[in-house]
Enzyme design. Sequence first.
Site, PDB file in Angstrom:
ATOM      1  N   HIS A   1      -2.354   7.303   7.250  1.00  0.00           N
ATOM      2  CA  HIS A   1      -1.431   8.232   6.587  1.00  0.00           C
ATOM      3  C   HIS A   1      -2.152   9.516   6.181  1.00  0.00           C
ATOM      4  O   HIS A   1      -1.568  10.610   6.210  1.00  0.00           O
ATOM      5  CB  HIS A   1      -0.830   7.596   5.332  1.00  0.00           C
ATOM      6  CG  HIS A   1       0.390   6.749   5.576  1.00  0.00           C
ATOM      7  ND1 HIS A   1       1.567   7.257   6.095  1.00  0.00           N
ATOM      8  CD2 HIS A   1       0.619   5.439   5.367  1.00  0.00           C
ATOM      9  CE1 HIS A   1       2.469   6.282   6.175  1.00  0.00           C
ATOM     10  NE2 HIS A   1       1.920   5.160   5.743  1.00  0.00           N
TER      11      HIS A   1
ATOM     12  N   GLY B   1       0.835  -1.193   0.000  1.00  0.00           N
ATOM     13  CA  GLY B   1       0.000   0.000   0.000  1.00  0.00           C
ATOM     14  C   GLY B   1       0.867   1.238   0.000  1.00  0.00           C
ATOM     15  O   GLY B   1       2.050   1.189   0.381  1.00  0.00           O
TER      16      GLY B   1
ATOM     17  N   CYS C   1       6.192  -0.103   7.127  1.00  0.00           N
ATOM     18  CA  CYS C   1       5.804   1.063   6.324  1.00  0.00           C
ATOM     19  C   CYS C   1       6.982   1.443   5.435  1.00  0.00           C
ATOM     20  O   CYS C   1       8.124   1.482   5.905  1.00  0.00           O
ATOM     21  CB  CYS C   1       5.432   2.224   7.247  1.00  0.00           C
ATOM     22  SG  CYS C   1       4.943   3.711   6.370  1.00  0.00           S
ATOM     23  N   LEU C   2       6.684   1.737   4.175  1.00  0.00           N
ATOM     24  CA  LEU C   2       7.751   2.127   3.253  1.00  0.00           C
ATOM     25  C   LEU C   2       8.423   3.423   3.688  1.00  0.00           C
ATOM     26  O   LEU C   2       9.541   3.697   3.274  1.00  0.00           O
ATOM     27  CB  LEU C   2       7.188   2.280   1.832  1.00  0.00           C
ATOM     28  CG  LEU C   2       6.684   0.981   1.188  1.00  0.00           C
ATOM     29  CD1 LEU C   2       6.051   1.274  -0.156  1.00  0.00           C
ATOM     30  CD2 LEU C   2       7.807  -0.036   1.052  1.00  0.00           C
TER      31      LEU C   2
ATOM     32  N   GLN D   1       2.943   9.984   1.280  1.00  0.00           N
ATOM     33  CA  GLN D   1       4.245   9.302   1.248  1.00  0.00           C
ATOM     34  C   GLN D   1       5.066   9.677   0.014  1.00  0.00           C
ATOM     35  O   GLN D   1       6.268   9.410  -0.019  1.00  0.00           O
ATOM     36  CB  GLN D   1       4.064   7.779   1.283  1.00  0.00           C
ATOM     37  CG  GLN D   1       3.520   7.283   2.619  1.00  0.00           C
ATOM     38  CD  GLN D   1       3.435   5.780   2.640  1.00  0.00           C
ATOM     39  OE1 GLN D   1       2.454   5.214   2.205  1.00  0.00           O
ATOM     40  NE2 GLN D   1       4.479   5.121   3.122  1.00  0.00           N
TER      41      GLN D   1
ATOM     42  N   HIS E   1      -3.962   1.129   7.872  1.00  0.00           N
ATOM     43  CA  HIS E   1      -2.633   1.751   7.862  1.00  0.00           C
ATOM     44  C   HIS E   1      -2.592   2.921   6.872  1.00  0.00           C
ATOM     45  O   HIS E   1      -2.114   4.016   7.199  1.00  0.00           O
ATOM     46  CB  HIS E   1      -1.595   0.688   7.491  1.00  0.00           C
ATOM     47  CG  HIS E   1      -0.195   1.183   7.377  1.00  0.00           C
ATOM     48  ND1 HIS E   1       0.800   0.836   8.255  1.00  0.00           N
ATOM     49  CD2 HIS E   1       0.389   2.013   6.476  1.00  0.00           C
ATOM     50  CE1 HIS E   1       1.921   1.433   7.911  1.00  0.00           C
ATOM     51  NE2 HIS E   1       1.707   2.153   6.820  1.00  0.00           N
ATOM     52  N   GLU E   2      -3.107   2.684   5.656  1.00  0.00           N
ATOM     53  CA  GLU E   2      -3.043   3.738   4.637  1.00  0.00           C
ATOM     54  C   GLU E   2      -3.961   4.900   4.983  1.00  0.00           C
ATOM     55  O   GLU E   2      -3.606   6.065   4.760  1.00  0.00           O
ATOM     56  CB  GLU E   2      -3.381   3.170   3.254  1.00  0.00           C
ATOM     57  CG  GLU E   2      -2.469   2.064   2.757  1.00  0.00           C
ATOM     58  CD  GLU E   2      -0.990   2.391   2.867  1.00  0.00           C
ATOM     59  OE1 GLU E   2      -0.608   3.565   2.778  1.00  0.00           O
ATOM     60  OE2 GLU E   2      -0.201   1.442   3.063  1.00  0.00           O
TER      61      GLU E   2
END
Length: 158
Positions: free
Chosen positions: A135, A46, A89-90, A51, A131-132
């Site tokens: 953000h 995701g 997380c990226l 991000q 999670h997304e």
Amino acid sequence: MALRYIRQIGEEVLTRKCREVTEMTPRIRELIEDMLETMYEANGVGLAAPQVGVLKRIVVIDVTGEDPHILINPRIVEQSGEQTGQEGCLSVPGKSGQVTRPNYVKVAALDADMRECELEGTELLARAICHELDHLEGQLYVDKVEGPLQDVNNEEAD
Ligand code: NI
């Protein structure tokens, strides 16, 4: 399409609340394509627009590698159950931590053509959705982690 630079924890853009998308534009279409490419290239499941430095309420999710979802202005309309598991997380490379999330969520959103859509999922998909969406509120999982962050190899992350 192009890869975009993934912002890293500590960058202010990751802490800001994102704005709703009011109309589809060529520029936003390009952003979405770039987000998908960037997510796949990074082996993520995701990616949220902040991000890549864009404060718009857009996320892309694909937990299987062949089932991409584009969610614009998403909001959770149903949730149930609970799951506790490792999350990454990226924007927080090389780390993971234990987070408790709903085991089921249903989200209402707009798709890439600005049509109403719904997505529901359990387990990893539910976790990725939560999670997304966090953000978009400027929240990172590290603020919800139970116990210490752990070092990991480059596994799947969202
Ligand atoms: Ni993330």
